[in-house]
Design a protein around this motif. Structure first.
Motif, mmCIF file in Angstrom:
data_model
loop_
_atom_site.group_PDB
_atom_site.id
_atom_site.type_symbol
_atom_site.label_atom_id
_atom_site.label_comp_id
_atom_site.label_asym_id
_atom_site.label_seq_id
_atom_site.Cartn_x
_atom_site.Cartn_y
_atom_site.Cartn_z
ATOM 1 N N THR B 80 -0.650 10.526 1.679
ATOM 2 C CA THR B 80 0.790 10.563 1.416
ATOM 3 C C THR B 80 1.088 9.680 0.207
ATOM 4 O OG1 THR B 80 1.556 8.609 2.660
ATOM 5 C CG2 THR B 80 1.203 10.627 3.930
ATOM 6 N N ARG B 87 5.573 6.299 3.160
ATOM 7 C CA ARG B 87 5.144 5.238 4.071
ATOM 8 C C ARG B 87 5.552 5.551 5.504
ATOM 9 N NH1 ARG B 87 3.438 1.039 0.948
ATOM 10 N NH2 ARG B 87 4.351 1.007 -1.128
ATOM 11 N N ALA B 90 3.314 8.374 6.739
ATOM 12 C CA ALA B 90 1.964 7.882 7.041
ATOM 13 C C ALA B 90 1.954 7.146 8.369
ATOM 14 C CB ALA B 90 1.466 6.969 5.925
ATOM 15 N N THR B 103 -2.938 1.655 3.570
ATOM 16 C CA THR B 103 -1.808 1.725 2.640
ATOM 17 C C THR B 103 -2.114 1.061 1.309
ATOM 18 O OG1 THR B 103 -0.937 -0.271 3.664
ATOM 19 C CG2 THR B 103 -0.038 1.815 4.426
ATOM 20 N N CYS B 140 -2.026 6.060 2.373
ATOM 21 C CA CYS B 140 -0.763 6.081 1.653
ATOM 22 C C CYS B 140 -1.103 5.535 0.263
ATOM 23 C CB CYS B 140 0.183 5.173 2.433
ATOM 24 S SG CYS B 140 1.829 5.114 1.824
#
Lengths: 254, 304
Positions: B80, B87, B90, B103, B140
């Motif tokens: 993503t 966010r 995800a 992330t 992410c």
């Protein structure tokens, strides 16, 4: 509304030292309340002050949850009571593990209408736990919220996205993660600081709230990057001589 | 390079679709895309699933359908964007698949079927390398992490609907984006809290003008004091700059800010506090009042 703001106690990054093998040494780092979590607490206080209700705080962490200076610190910002879940294995835990413990805490508190979280933790800043918590609870979950208004049994939130502002109406109970510029956290008054120690604080051991299963990502390493060696040529004073000295250095570059 | 079998990209923006599908192709054999925005934006995917645009809708309403798709089709990796919607997406996908999203990856690789990601932590003081061993991993990814490849139209576009309970779209207002490309600036003057007030920022602008620099700032100046727009704050959660010279004025030099500026070739610090951390992290520094130093320095630079 019964509001719970979640917060995390994190190490003061300026006090983290780097060992020669590039691993981090936290032994001299004091703990502090994550700065973005204070925005969540302030948002909760403002909602309570406008609409009535109860405002509580919840945290999960290792022995840091027993730190009385930090407990009084957050209670001085206005919440009526504090709940903590102590899990000595939580340091370096990933967002799913943390969110599961907070979920257990929210369920144990009971009757919660709104959970508020900050933009991200002060140390890892993955910006995940609030949204993961909402997904686990199965409640309407939003992030990037820069404005919250209560409208009867609903909540109107404004999300601040990259190219636009989006306004949504949420049913309660809900989980909202706020932006870091939604508000400026109040500075506690002397009266609030002194009164903080008298507010109730309840700490639960993780085994009492949640039957833990191991889950989550593996941390392979946490290492300081190679630092660029800087020259550190510093002159003191703002008189003509010092400015000239600095100018002479810059002249060659500019 | 080791590859996974199947990577799913979820994106909204043109650059996100372009970069993430190119990234997916480097990490997996098959790429599929779930997207919103303009229908023709689908690229580099065997099949693309189109939710519609978000003019009168929130991207959030598509998330339950994305989760059903992921549960049914089990891509080994979902990518993503690192936008607010990305966010949230995800997080919710990861939660439903009993994993944690990786992330703000600076680097992603595959090793023995697991996804390995590196990201900055502790304000940029350290880099964490983590591994997801989940059946479905979620990452992410920030803009610029993957280079957009040569675009090929998607194989097939399928229309798909999304609904979410407990939430109702009220309205959307577009924002005026201030276009300042400080990320590409060769010279930057940074404004910190040490300026004391918005009225003093002109001193930084005058220095910037004298040397052809852009003006940036620290996070508190943008978010708390609001003396400058968010688009120019430099730091781990703001813009990462790589100029030839960065002149930090009234900035203490905390890790979060320095992580955004320490790729500068030369760092100059102006601060009245001798013990400010920035003096350990600069090439040249001067301890004194910036209200005196800046005009004097600017004058010398203009004269010569």
């Amino acid at each position: 509304m019964k509001i719970v703001a979640c917060y995390k106690c994190v190490p003061e990054e300026e006090q983290i030292s780097i060992r020669s093998d590039h691993t981090l040494d936290f032994s001299k780092a004091e703990s502090k309340i994550g700065q973005y979590d204070l925005n969540a607490v302030e948002a909760g206080m403002q909602l309570k002050e406008s609409n009535g209700g109860e405002m509580l705080v919840l945290t999960a962490g290792d022995s840091v949850v027993e730190n009385s200076k930090l407990r009084k610190g957050i209670l001085a910002h206005g919440p009526e009571r504090l709940y903590g879940i102590r899990d000595d294995e939580l340091k370096m835990a990933d967002s799913l593990t943390t969110a599961k413990e907070l979920e257990a805490g929210i369920e144990k508190i009971g009757g919660v209408d709104l959970v508020l979280c900050g933009e991200g933790s002060g140390d890892i800043y993955a910006q995940q736990v609030g949204s993961v918590l909402g997904a686990l609870l199965g409640w309407p979950t939003v992030n990037a919220v820069s404005k919250i208004t209560q409208d009867g049994e609903k909540l109107i939130v404004e999300r601040s996205l990259e190219n636009c502002a989006e306004v949504l109406e949420l049913s309660l109970p809900a989980v909202v993660s706020v932006t870091s510029d939604i508000n400026i956290s109040r500075i506690p008054t002397m009266k609030e600081i002194l009164g903080a120690g008298k507010k109730p604080a309840e700490i639960w051991n993780v085994e009492d709230v949640y039957s833990k299963k191991s889950c989550g990502n593996e941390t392979i390493s946490v290492l300081a990057p190679e630092q660029t060696d800087r020259l550190r040529i510093v002159v003191e004073g703002d008189g003509e001589d010092s400015v000239n000295a600095l100018y002479e250095h810059l002249r060659k570059i500019i | 390079m080791e590859k996974l079998q199947y990577v799913l990209v979820v994106a909204e923006s043109v650059s996100g679709i372009s970069e993430l599908t190119a990234g997916a192709a480097s990490l997996g054999e098959k790429t599929e895309l779930m997207y919103a925005g303009d229908r023709e934006n689908a690229l580099n995917a065997e099949t693309a699933y189109y939710f519609g645009n978000t003019e009168n809708n929130s991207f959030i309403s598509f998330i339950p359908a994305i989760i059903s798709f992921v549960k049914q089709n089990k891509p080994q990796l979902v990518l993503t964007e690192a936008t607010k919607n990305g966010r949230l997406t995800a997080a919710v996908i990861a939660a439903s698949m009993e994993t944690s999203a990786l992330t703000d990856s600076m680097e992603i690789s595959i090793n023995e079927g697991s996804v390995i990601s590196k990201r900055m932590v502790y304000g940029g003081a350290a880099i964490k390398t983590e591994k997801s061993v989940a059946e479905v991993s979620v990452a992410c990814v920030g803009g610029g992490m993957f280079e957009a490849g040569s675009p090929a139209k998607a194989g097939k576009i399928v229309d798909i609907e999304g609904h979410v309970a407990g939430m109702r779209f009220v309205e959307k207002r577009t924002k005026e984006i201030k276009s300042v490309n400080i990320a590409a600036a060769k010279r930057v003057v940074g404004v910190g809290r040490g300026f004391g007030g918005e009225e003093n920022i002109v001193l930084a602008r005058e220095l910037a003008q004298a040397i052809g620099a852009e003006v940036g700032c620290s996070r508190p100046v943008a978010e708390e004091e609001k003396w400058l727009p968010k688009e120019v704050y430099c730091g781990i959660s703001g813009v990462m700059i790589k100029p030839e010279i960065y002149i930090a004025c009234g900035i203490s030099g905390q890790v979060q800010h320095m992580s955004g500026v320490n790729q500068s070739k030369v760092i100059v610090a102006i601060n009245k506090d001798k013990s400010a951390p920035i003096f350990e992290k600069c090439d040249y520094g001067i301890v004194g009042d910036l209200k005196t130093i800046l005009p004097a320095l600017t004058k010398k630079l203009i004269k010569n």
